[in-house]
Enzyme design. Structure first.
Site: not given
Ligand code: PPE
Length: 311
Positions: A160
């Site tokens: 990330k």
């Molecule tokens: N894909 C991406 C690209 C992504 O950024 C997230 C989280 C996910 C999948 C889902 O991952 P998880 O949160 O572990 O289930 N995106 C984060 C960022 C949002 C933001 O605006 O900053 C979040 O959901 O917290």
């Protein structure tokens, strides 16, 4: 004046500073090149006080992200876990979002990052529904982005990484400017990958499908939903699929810490199934909400309570 949500104090490199004093120099390395890693975690109100959802997994992913891009976090996972819990406590946050950020300092210039100091901050703030309260029940309108998701040898998507989000932001802006709520990015081969900040699932013929982890983030909500679905006896396949399979799916939804479990109403103006929230999506959303609210005994181990004895 900023109307962005804030709290009182931010944890920076081992101590608390006032929110308005948590500043860095304009020559901060990460600001120039995007070499940094971060997390997004939620803390929820439960009957036993505030609890962080899957704290250990989020911290582990933060360290995995750093490892992938070659950054060294000058703290242990345990120290970061404690910093997160402490930040919630000092800000008296009952429910909200937690943002740990690992970034490079301002003591060196250029692309050879050897010797650049690595800094860590943890901020928390109250943050409601990411895509709007209504989105959680009625679903959202999604558009396929003209920008492809990173190839796994361009940006390793299990990390990330701050800079990787330029791709997400371009896709998001494109979708929003065209009147949609969210973007769906395809991978370079044209398969469905993920949303700008969410993983995607479709429901077809009673089975759940989600893309494999090649060019998408290894979402913790994705993992939670797969676990819950399998526990319910639903089949889940991690498999590539095309955008037209989403068009003709019975249901589709996004998962993410911020977006939680948000139904997708339509993709490229094709209403999915009957639109709104389908029955499988509803069942999974209800179970996911119960899990983070501490109302599901089998998923208690996903919660770290703030008021736990000895913490
Ligand atoms: N894909 C991406 C690209 C992504 O950024 C997230 C989280 C996910 C999948 C889902 O991952 P998880 O949160 O572990 O289930 N995106 C984060 C960022 C949002 C933001 O605006 O900053 C979040 O959901 O917290």
């Amino acid at each position: 004046m900023s109307d962005a949500p804030k709290s009182e104090k931010i944890w920076m490199d081992g101590s608390f500073v006032e929110w308005d004093q948590a500043n860095v120099h304009v020559m901060t390395h990460t600001l120039h090149y995007g070499m940094g890693v971060f997390e997004g975690i939620r803390c929820y109100k439960t009957a036993k006080g505030p609890a962080v959802f899957r704290l250990l997994e989020h911290t582990a992913r933060l360290f995995a992200s750093a490892k992938i891009v070659g950054m060294e976090i000058p703290f242990t996972q345990e120290q970061i876990n404690n910093a997160i819990l402490e930040t919630i406590r000092v800000n008296r946050l009952e429910e909200g979002y937690i943002r740990p950020l690992v970034f490079l300092g301002d003591n060196r210039r250029g692309l050879n990052t050897t010797g650049v100091s690595t800094q860590v901050a943890v901020a928390v703030w109250r943050w409601g529904a990411y895509l709007g309260e209504e989105a959680l029940t009625n679903g959202i309108r999604v558009k396929v982005a003209s920008f492809a998701r990173h190839h796994e040898n361009v940006f390793m998507t299990k990390a990330k990484v701050c800079g990787a989000y330029v791709n997400s932001i371009m896709a998001k802006l494109e979708a929003v400017k065209a009147g949609y709520d969210e973007a769906l990015l395809l991978d370079v081969a044209g398969h469905v990958a993920e949303g700008s900040g969410e993983n995607i699932f479709i429901v077809r013929h009673g089975k759940l499908k989600t893309p494999p982890l090649t060019s998408v983030l290894e979402g913790i909500t994705r993992d939670s939903v797969i676990t819950i679905a399998r526990e319910m006896g639903l089949a889940v396949e991690e498999q590539y699929f095309s955008r037209d399979e989403v068009y003709i799916a019975d249901e589709a939804f996004f998962t993410g810490t911020a977006a939680e479990l948000t139904p997708i109403n339509s993709l490229d103006d094709r209403v999915i199934g009957r639109g709104g929230m389908g029955p499988v999506t509803r069942k999974l959303q209800t179970a996911y909400f119960a899990a983070f609210r501490g109302e599901a005994a089998e998923y208690e181990n996903w919660l770290t309570y703030l008021d736990a004895p000895g913490s």
